[in-house]
Design a protein around this motif. Sequence first.
Motif, PDB file in Angstrom:
ATOM      1  N   TYR A 124      -4.180   6.154   7.432  1.00 20.70           N
ATOM      2  CA  TYR A 124      -3.094   5.784   6.531  1.00 20.70           C
ATOM      3  C   TYR A 124      -2.694   4.331   6.777  1.00 20.70           C
ATOM      4  CZ  TYR A 124      -2.675  10.650   5.258  1.00 20.70           C
ATOM      5  OH  TYR A 124      -2.934  11.898   4.765  1.00 20.70           O
ATOM      6  N   LEU A 158       0.852  -1.189   0.000  1.00 21.56           N
ATOM      7  CA  LEU A 158       0.000   0.000   0.000  1.00 21.56           C
ATOM      8  C   LEU A 158       0.885   1.236   0.000  1.00 21.56           C
ATOM      9  CD1 LEU A 158      -2.604  -1.226   2.624  1.00 21.56           C
ATOM     10  CD2 LEU A 158      -3.069  -0.778   0.212  1.00 21.56           C
ATOM     11  N   ASN A 159       0.399   2.268  -0.649  1.00 21.03           N
ATOM     12  CA  ASN A 159       1.175   3.512  -0.712  1.00 21.03           C
ATOM     13  C   ASN A 159       1.099   4.238   0.636  1.00 21.03           C
ATOM     14  OD1 ASN A 159       2.245   6.061  -1.296  1.00 21.03           O
ATOM     15  ND2 ASN A 159       1.608   5.907  -3.418  1.00 21.03           N
ATOM     16  N   PRO A 160       2.261   4.462   1.270  1.00 17.61           N
ATOM     17  CA  PRO A 160       2.259   5.011   2.628  1.00 17.61           C
ATOM     18  C   PRO A 160       1.718   6.430   2.757  1.00 17.61           C
ATOM     19  CG  PRO A 160       4.495   4.894   1.761  1.00 17.61           C
ATOM     20  CD  PRO A 160       3.615   4.150   0.804  1.00 17.61           C
ATOM     21  N   VAL A 161       1.699   7.190   1.670  1.00 16.24           N
ATOM     22  CA  VAL A 161       1.320   8.597   1.835  1.00 16.24           C
ATOM     23  C   VAL A 161      -0.116   8.910   1.406  1.00 16.24           C
ATOM     24  CG1 VAL A 161       3.699   9.368   1.599  1.00 16.24           C
ATOM     25  CG2 VAL A 161       2.213   9.375  -0.392  1.00 16.24           C
ATOM     26  N   PHE A 162      -0.862   7.887   0.998  1.00 13.32           N
ATOM     27  CA  PHE A 162      -2.267   8.133   0.691  1.00 13.32           C
ATOM     28  C   PHE A 162      -3.139   7.381   1.689  1.00 13.32           C
ATOM     29  CE2 PHE A 162      -0.257   8.908  -3.440  1.00 13.32           C
ATOM     30  CZ  PHE A 162      -0.803  10.148  -3.733  1.00 13.32           C
ATOM     31  N   ARG A 183       4.740  11.678  -5.131  1.00 12.60           N
ATOM     32  CA  ARG A 183       4.349  12.114  -3.796  1.00 12.60           C
ATOM     33  C   ARG A 183       5.319  11.548  -2.735  1.00 12.60           C
ATOM     34  NH1 ARG A 183       0.216  13.306  -0.254  1.00 12.60           N
ATOM     35  NH2 ARG A 183       1.716  14.033   1.277  1.00 12.60           N
ATOM     36  N   ASN A 184       5.728  10.311  -2.930  1.00 10.96           N
ATOM     37  CA  ASN A 184       6.680   9.714  -1.992  1.00 10.96           C
ATOM     38  C   ASN A 184       8.095  10.239  -2.192  1.00 10.96           C
ATOM     39  OD1 ASN A 184       5.553   7.297  -0.268  1.00 10.96           O
ATOM     40  ND2 ASN A 184       4.480   7.259  -2.205  1.00 10.96           N
ATOM     41  N   PRO A 236       2.881  10.991   6.365  1.00 10.21           N
ATOM     42  CA  PRO A 236       1.922  10.707   7.439  1.00 10.21           C
ATOM     43  C   PRO A 236       2.478   9.739   8.486  1.00 10.21           C
ATOM     44  CG  PRO A 236       1.273   9.652   5.389  1.00 10.21           C
ATOM     45  CD  PRO A 236       2.404  10.562   5.061  1.00 10.21           C
ATOM     46  N   ARG A 237       3.563   9.049   8.160  1.00 11.07           N
ATOM     47  CA  ARG A 237       4.109   8.101   9.141  1.00 11.07           C
ATOM     48  C   ARG A 237       4.870   8.799  10.257  1.00 11.07           C
ATOM     49  NH1 ARG A 237       6.861   4.767   4.478  1.00 11.07           N
ATOM     50  NH2 ARG A 237       6.979   6.931   3.824  1.00 11.07           N
ATOM     51  N   TYR A 296       4.277  -0.822  -3.730  1.00 13.95           N
ATOM     52  CA  TYR A 296       3.019  -0.096  -3.928  1.00 13.95           C
ATOM     53  C   TYR A 296       2.869   0.395  -5.367  1.00 13.95           C
ATOM     54  CZ  TYR A 296       5.571   4.324  -3.593  1.00 13.95           C
ATOM     55  OH  TYR A 296       6.430   5.364  -3.816  1.00 13.95           O
ATOM     56  N   THR A 333       1.223  -2.341  -7.076  1.00 16.61           N
ATOM     57  CA  THR A 333      -0.196  -2.337  -6.709  1.00 16.61           C
ATOM     58  C   THR A 333      -0.961  -1.308  -7.544  1.00 16.61           C
ATOM     59  OG1 THR A 333       0.442  -2.896  -4.459  1.00 16.61           O
ATOM     60  CG2 THR A 333      -1.809  -2.135  -4.790  1.00 16.61           C
ATOM     61  N   HIS A 385      -0.067   2.868   7.647  1.00 19.77           N
ATOM     62  CA  HIS A 385       0.728   2.522   8.833  1.00 19.77           C
ATOM     63  C   HIS A 385      -0.115   2.449  10.100  1.00 19.77           C
ATOM     64  CE1 HIS A 385       0.677   6.927   9.341  1.00 19.77           C
ATOM     65  NE2 HIS A 385       0.838   6.654  10.624  1.00 19.77           N
ATOM     66  N   TYR A 412      -8.612   6.603  -0.003  1.00 17.96           N
ATOM     67  CA  TYR A 412      -8.221   7.073  -1.324  1.00 17.96           C
ATOM     68  C   TYR A 412      -7.789   5.903  -2.205  1.00 17.96           C
ATOM     69  CZ  TYR A 412      -5.782   9.533  -5.008  1.00 17.96           C
ATOM     70  OH  TYR A 412      -5.375   9.983  -6.236  1.00 17.96           O
TER      71      TYR A 412
END
Lengths: 333, 335
Positions: free
Chosen positions: A156, A108-112, B254-255, B330-331, B233, B236, A158, A116
């Motif tokens: 998110y 999974l994309n960590p920043v979305f 974005r990352n 966000p982490r 990801y 994915t 995480h 989403y």
Amino acid sequence: MHDGGRPVLEVQGLKTVFRVRGGEIHAVNDVSFDLKPGELLGVVGESGSGKSVTMMSLLGLLPSPPAEVRDGKVLLDGQDLLKTDEDTLRDIRGGKVGFIFQDPMTSLNPVFTVGYQIMEPLRKHMGMDKKAAKARAVELLELVGIPGAAQRLSDYPHQFSGGMRQRVMIAIALACDPKVLIADEPTTALDVTIQAQIIELMKELRQKLGMAVIWITHDLGVIAGIADRVMVMYGGQVVEHAPVRELFGNPQHPYTKALLKTVPSVRGERVRRLTIIEGQPPILGAPPSACPFRDRCGSAVDECARRNPSRTAIGKGHDVACVLVEQKEAAHA
Amino acid sequence: MLTYTIRRLILAVPTLLFIALVIFLLLELAPGDPMAEMPLTIPPEVKEKMREALGLGQPWYVRFYLWLYQFFIVEPQYWIDGLFGTNFADGAQRIISFQSRSPVFNTIAERIPQTLWVVGMSYVVGVIIALPIGIISAVRQYSWFDNFGTFISMVGFSVPTFFTGVLLIVIFSVNLGWFPSIYDTTLKVNDWPSFVKQLKQMAMPVFVLALYNAAQISRFMRASMLDNLGQDYVRTARAKGMTEKVVVLKHVLRNSLIPVVTVIALGVPQVFGGAIITEQVFKVNGLGQLLIIAIHGNDVPMVLTLTFIFAVLIVVFNLIADILYGVLDPRIRYD
Ligand SMILES: Nc1ncnc2c1ncn2[C@@H]1O[C@H](COP(=O)(O)OP(=O)(O)OP(=O)(O)O)[C@@H](O)[C@H]1O
Ligand code: SF4
Ligand SMILES: [Mg+2]
């Protein structure tokens, strides 16, 4: 529920090579199989046997270069995916065909937000507006058993545990009501208890939604519990293929037999990678001209080095690619 | 996040005081005498008087305290007075340059526009061209574009700016006569022709510095993109049927931007530090050049003030980088 009917997916003579420095790696060699509506096909084989590459080839998901799907047909509802354009393929990915991958921690994309990421395919493939997609996303999270679904959309990845993340992945894969779900070792990265939960969930979802599933795994124990049919792969080819009971009750290929010996005896024991068979799986620089298993096979004979045996039917829905089996069949006839 | 920021700001105070002390002591210990360039004919007693006038008679800790007081209390008062016409400062003693005998902040204020225009602009230009180059180079790894980009950035950061600067001057000013070789600080932009003139005189120094900045940032962007393109990801996103545009410009970018933005923020203080060498080559009298002159002239208050301002900027932009990191990723949680 799963015999009759035309297959949803038919793969014929699939060949995939990687062009690398100093030559080619023949990762998939002449793989054929089909998948009937609502059926679960298990795919087993040790690391490097070409399971993932086969499935990624179907929908053009391999990076090219270096990958090249060189030959074969992939018929989804009669449409050859290897001959369609990229746009059509994109509509099928995440639409008619859903994917689940091994590691939910990184898939999974960590920043979305999770919401989403679930809504993305809904908006693209189903043309939903934001509101409809959101409602459907909540529905999907409830379907895969995530408590407090509505509130969790804005979280998110995480903020979820490994098992919960894999549930999210399943929700994404199921978002657009796929006819085929390809699950590439969906439980390998999870704890045993979580693994069992995910398997239960998949069984349940299959009952409810009736999609066909291709389930890739190292763990024959898992396969025994959920598959209708099993395909054993080695060296980029299918070496044995049979209904699940037949395969466990009457394995014919020496590799399958060896695999069955290495199945963890206690159900639910942590999955062991299938490396208990002595030696390494081959990396093929050319299409195999001999049985790829011969270096590790206890029953190899001279002929095994001279040609690569092709799949021979030995019973209803049971076929094996082994020189010995061929000889036995010939003697019978 | 707010509590974190406040905590960091409070922690920054002792750090900065310590930095100020170290700079002060280093300057104190360094050989050199602000009177060195005075004519030898001046009698010693007069020299002594002049020393006293410069505040050199007192022990170092008194002078250090005085400087701190002036920097943090008096100068801001003058600044506020200047803005609102108030009279907080009430004629208090400002930090005075040994060389010019005028307040150092006046000189700095005069120099800042040049530095911001030339060096700041080059940073902005550098970032703007570096990001797309980095992205394309990563997506088309080992293509001719990527190889060309690699070559240019090698040139960008291995060839020193004084060389590229002089080379440009020789080609474009001396031979072709397209651009002026000397930056005219007195130029006032108030109409179209003067604006064009300003652009022309900025062109070469901005180009030299932008090339240097872009070289580094584009490499960084490329590496970060490549790193993310290999992540699960991404597979994915493709398996969900997203177009390459969405995969690259949304999921991967974005990352990838997270570390790049941090690096860009950390680089900002250098802008204020000026690009000392480039400013010398093109005769742009910005902050970098000011610092050089001040060092040559043993102008301790000027050197101390400038260096300390750079230190403050570094600390502040470190904090900004950390906060940006927390906002973008966000982490990261700062509580
Ligand atoms: N990007 C690549 N470049 C070159 N060779 C590759 C690449 N990806 C896979 N291969 C080759 O393809 C073969 C099959 O790999 P594949 O990932 O399909 O195995 P697998 O059966 O899925 O194994 P695992 O159980 O470890 O996932 C491997 O031997 C590997 O050498
Ligand atoms: S063909 Fe020969 S080497 Fe291959 S599995 Fe059969 S017996 Fe073993
Ligand atoms: Mg795999």
